[in-house]
Design a protein around this motif. Structure first.
Motif, mmCIF file in Angstrom:
data_model
loop_
_atom_site.group_PDB
_atom_site.id
_atom_site.type_symbol
_atom_site.label_atom_id
_atom_site.label_comp_id
_atom_site.label_asym_id
_atom_site.label_seq_id
_atom_site.Cartn_x
_atom_site.Cartn_y
_atom_site.Cartn_z
ATOM 1 N N PRO A 76 1.045 -1.282 -0.022
ATOM 2 C CA PRO A 76 0.041 -0.135 0.106
ATOM 3 C C PRO A 76 0.887 1.169 0.031
ATOM 4 C CG PRO A 76 -0.847 -1.516 1.493
ATOM 5 C CD PRO A 76 0.506 -2.069 1.220
ATOM 6 N N ARG A 79 2.230 1.594 -3.511
ATOM 7 C CA ARG A 79 1.197 2.194 -4.614
ATOM 8 C C ARG A 79 0.750 3.727 -4.345
ATOM 9 N NH1 ARG A 79 -0.652 0.669 -9.348
ATOM 10 N NH2 ARG A 79 -0.247 -1.427 -8.588
ATOM 11 N N ALA A 80 0.650 3.951 -3.083
ATOM 12 C CA ALA A 80 0.376 5.371 -2.587
ATOM 13 C C ALA A 80 1.406 6.407 -3.083
ATOM 14 C CB ALA A 80 0.163 5.529 -1.077
ATOM 15 N N GLU A 83 1.373 6.807 -6.699
ATOM 16 C CA GLU A 83 0.327 7.752 -7.101
ATOM 17 C C GLU A 83 0.464 9.240 -6.882
ATOM 18 O OE1 GLU A 83 -3.085 6.013 -5.308
ATOM 19 O OE2 GLU A 83 -3.248 4.229 -6.747
ATOM 20 N N SER A 84 1.256 9.432 -5.714
ATOM 21 C CA SER A 84 1.731 10.742 -5.463
ATOM 22 C C SER A 84 2.758 11.636 -6.210
ATOM 23 C CB SER A 84 2.103 10.981 -4.009
ATOM 24 O OG SER A 84 3.304 10.308 -3.814
ATOM 25 N N SER A 215 4.767 12.950 1.885
ATOM 26 C CA SER A 215 4.374 11.587 2.014
ATOM 27 C C SER A 215 4.758 11.222 3.318
ATOM 28 C CB SER A 215 5.686 11.095 0.986
ATOM 29 O OG SER A 215 5.379 11.367 -0.518
ATOM 30 N N ASP A 218 1.318 12.157 4.805
ATOM 31 C CA ASP A 218 0.065 11.467 4.098
ATOM 32 C C ASP A 218 0.076 9.998 4.327
ATOM 33 O OD1 ASP A 218 -0.776 14.169 3.724
ATOM 34 O OD2 ASP A 218 -0.383 13.941 1.542
ATOM 35 N N LEU A 219 1.190 9.474 4.340
ATOM 36 C CA LEU A 219 1.550 8.084 4.445
ATOM 37 C C LEU A 219 1.902 7.356 5.675
ATOM 38 C CD1 LEU A 219 3.327 7.685 0.973
ATOM 39 C CD2 LEU A 219 1.058 7.824 1.402
#
Length: 225
Positions: A76, A79-80, A83-84, A215, A218-219
């Motif tokens: 995950p 992937r995130a 995408e960012s 990141s 957010d992650l």
């Protein structure tokens, strides 16, 4: 170990002369080591070729299991992050004192990148991912300092990376290519790194710093499991 790695790089099968040339040793020296590996079952002999043996696969099974677990745990996050930023992104793990290994990768459009059979190896002291491992592994950094492979400038950079929580590679590993990397933690310990690479014209240092800070925020729940 170098012979086993070389056999893997040559597709799992090679002649004695090919192996000797690849590792830079005499045929007699390589032949002696191969005889030992054949006796132990890590290599088999098929006419004039040496082939990786089944015992090697059995011995490596626990390592593959751990690698698969890391891929699942941080899929995950990969992937995130992909995408960012819309760049090639990589999930990497330590691989000794000279390189790190890439377990998984996505291209700029989120498609899986095919990795070589023996995974990708890159320098620790220039790459963003490598510097993440050096900044978070005291024993590893100490060994490289003892071998005089860490300059004063890199030592200062590692301290900055430890405080900032991310690392940059500004055309240090490859001309016109920049990279940014973040640590990935499992139960509080850095076990892998997440990195993105792209042309220097797109991934300039200011953008990479903003990407890393965003990141990490957010992650947060994806990079620490």
């Amino acid at each position: 170990m170098r012979l086993l790695e070389t056999l893997g790089e040559l597709g799992g099968s090679a002649r004695l002369s090919e192996l000797a040339d690849a590792v830079g040793s005499s045929r007699s020296t390589v032949h002696g080591v191969l005889d030992t590996l054949v006796e132990m079952g890590y290599v088999t002999r098929e006419r004039t070729r040496y082939v990786l043996g089944h015992r090697l696969a059995l011995a490596a099974h626990p390592a593959r299991t751990r690698a698969d677990a890391l891929r699942r745990a941080f899929a995950p996050a990969l992937r995130a992050f992909n995408e960012s930023c819309g760049e090639n992104c990589f999930l990497t793990v330590p691989g000794g004192t000279r390189a790190y290994l890439t377990l998984d990768a996505l291209d700029g459009e989120g498609r899986a990148l095919r990795l070589p059979a023996n995974a990708r190896r890159d320098a620790l002291t220039t790459s963003a991912a490598g510097k993440i491992f050096l900044a978070n592994d005291t024993a590893l950094a100490t060994r490289l300092r003892g071998a005089r492979r860490i300059s004063h400038a890199l030592d200062a950079e590692l301290a900055t990376i430890g405080a900032a929580g991310y690392a940059l590679d500004v055309q240090a590993s490859e001309r016109d290519l920049n990279c940014v990397a973040l640590p990935l933690r499992l139960r509080g310990r850095v076990v892998a790194a997440l990195s993105a690479s792209g042309p220097a014209t797109r991934l300039d240092p200011a953008f990479m710093r903003r990407l890393a800070k965003r990141s990490m925020r957010d992650l947060f729940n994806l990079v620490k499991v």
